[in-house]
Design a protein around this motif. Structure first.
Motif, PDB file in Angstrom:
ATOM      1  N   TRP A  36       0.668  24.050   1.145  1.00  6.98           N
ATOM      2  CA  TRP A  36       0.858  24.852  -0.063  1.00  6.98           C
ATOM      3  C   TRP A  36       0.863  26.324   0.333  1.00  6.98           C
ATOM      4  O   TRP A  36      -0.002  26.771   1.099  1.00  6.98           O
ATOM      5  CB  TRP A  36      -0.263  24.627  -1.069  1.00  6.98           C
ATOM      6  N   TYR A  37       1.825  27.048  -0.212  1.00  5.18           N
ATOM      7  CA  TYR A  37       1.965  28.477   0.018  1.00  5.18           C
ATOM      8  C   TYR A  37       1.982  29.186  -1.331  1.00  5.18           C
ATOM      9  O   TYR A  37       2.222  28.571  -2.361  1.00  5.18           O
ATOM     10  CB  TYR A  37       3.281  28.785   0.738  1.00  5.18           C
ATOM     11  N   ARG A  38       1.752  30.477  -1.302  1.00  5.93           N
ATOM     12  CA  ARG A  38       1.917  31.258  -2.518  1.00  5.93           C
ATOM     13  C   ARG A  38       2.492  32.627  -2.181  1.00  5.93           C
ATOM     14  O   ARG A  38       2.302  33.137  -1.068  1.00  5.93           O
ATOM     15  CB  ARG A  38       0.597  31.411  -3.284  1.00  5.93           C
ATOM     16  N   GLU A  46       2.238  33.394   1.736  1.00  2.00           N
ATOM     17  CA  GLU A  46       1.096  33.093   2.592  1.00  2.00           C
ATOM     18  C   GLU A  46       0.698  31.627   2.458  1.00  2.00           C
ATOM     19  O   GLU A  46       0.845  31.025   1.393  1.00  2.00           O
ATOM     20  CB  GLU A  46      -0.106  33.976   2.241  1.00  2.00           C
ATOM     21  N   LEU A  47       0.163  31.098   3.539  1.00  2.00           N
ATOM     22  CA  LEU A  47      -0.309  29.721   3.533  1.00  2.00           C
ATOM     23  C   LEU A  47      -1.656  29.660   2.829  1.00  2.00           C
ATOM     24  O   LEU A  47      -2.586  30.391   3.173  1.00  2.00           O
ATOM     25  CB  LEU A  47      -0.426  29.199   4.959  1.00  2.00           C
ATOM     26  N   TYR A  59      -7.906  25.237   4.964  1.00  2.00           N
ATOM     27  CA  TYR A  59      -7.741  26.210   3.883  1.00  2.00           C
ATOM     28  C   TYR A  59      -7.765  27.633   4.419  1.00  2.00           C
ATOM     29  O   TYR A  59      -8.409  27.934   5.433  1.00  2.00           O
ATOM     30  CB  TYR A  59      -8.862  26.057   2.855  1.00  2.00           C
ATOM     31  N   ALA A  60      -7.090  28.504   3.684  1.00  2.52           N
ATOM     32  CA  ALA A  60      -7.218  29.927   3.960  1.00  2.52           C
ATOM     33  C   ALA A  60      -8.662  30.339   3.700  1.00  2.52           C
ATOM     34  O   ALA A  60      -9.264  29.928   2.705  1.00  2.52           O
ATOM     35  CB  ALA A  60      -6.276  30.723   3.063  1.00  2.52           C
ATOM     36  N   TYR A  94       4.338  27.362  -3.762  1.00  4.07           N
ATOM     37  CA  TYR A  94       5.360  26.526  -3.152  1.00  4.07           C
ATOM     38  C   TYR A  94       4.700  25.518  -2.206  1.00  4.07           C
ATOM     39  O   TYR A  94       3.594  25.756  -1.711  1.00  4.07           O
ATOM     40  CB  TYR A  94       6.322  27.364  -2.301  1.00  4.07           C
ATOM     41  N   CYS A  95       5.403  24.453  -1.920  1.00  4.13           N
ATOM     42  CA  CYS A  95       4.938  23.570  -0.869  1.00  4.13           C
ATOM     43  C   CYS A  95       6.081  23.344   0.123  1.00  4.13           C
ATOM     44  O   CYS A  95       7.249  23.638  -0.167  1.00  4.13           O
ATOM     45  CB  CYS A  95       4.421  22.249  -1.406  1.00  4.13           C
TER      46      CYS A  95
END
Length: 117
Positions: A36-38, A46-47, A59-60, A94-95
């Protein structure tokens, strides 16, 4: 070719929760890590989290345990449970399919998450 569709975004108040879904068509879903990104306005993508083929999440560091990634290989779908949302989580999510550190599928349209009172 993998076709990705994200869903589940919306407007939520600070402290609220959302569950995002990402469905990926095509074969071989279970053979790849997924992520998953945003992307917030004016920022780079970013991841946020990734999940291995065996279900091990990463996870971040900035998320501090608020998000949980999971996958259902039978449904070719990954999820992102987001709790205690903050205004800084506002972004398009986004993924993508991962091979090592690279994304290898075309990006979907994403799903908008807006955290605001």
């Amino acid at each position: 070719q993998v076709h990705i569709v994200e869903s589940g975004g919306g407007l939520v108040q600070p402290g609220g929760s959302l569950r995002l879904s990402c469905a990926a068509s095509g074969s071989g879903f279970s053979a790849y890590d997924m992520g998953w990104y945003r992307q917030a306005p004016g920022e780079q993508r970013e991841l946020v989290a990734r999940i291995s083929t065996t279900g091990v999440p990463t996870y971040a560091a900035s998320l501090k345990g608020r998000f949980t990634i999971s996958r259902d290989n039978a449904k070719n779908t990954i999820y992102l449970q987001m709790n205690n949302l903050k205004p800084e989580d506002t972004a398009v999510y986004y993924c993508n399919r991962l091979l090592g550190l690279r994304t290898i599928a075309s990006w979907g349209q994403g799903t908008q998450v807006t955290v605001s009172s």
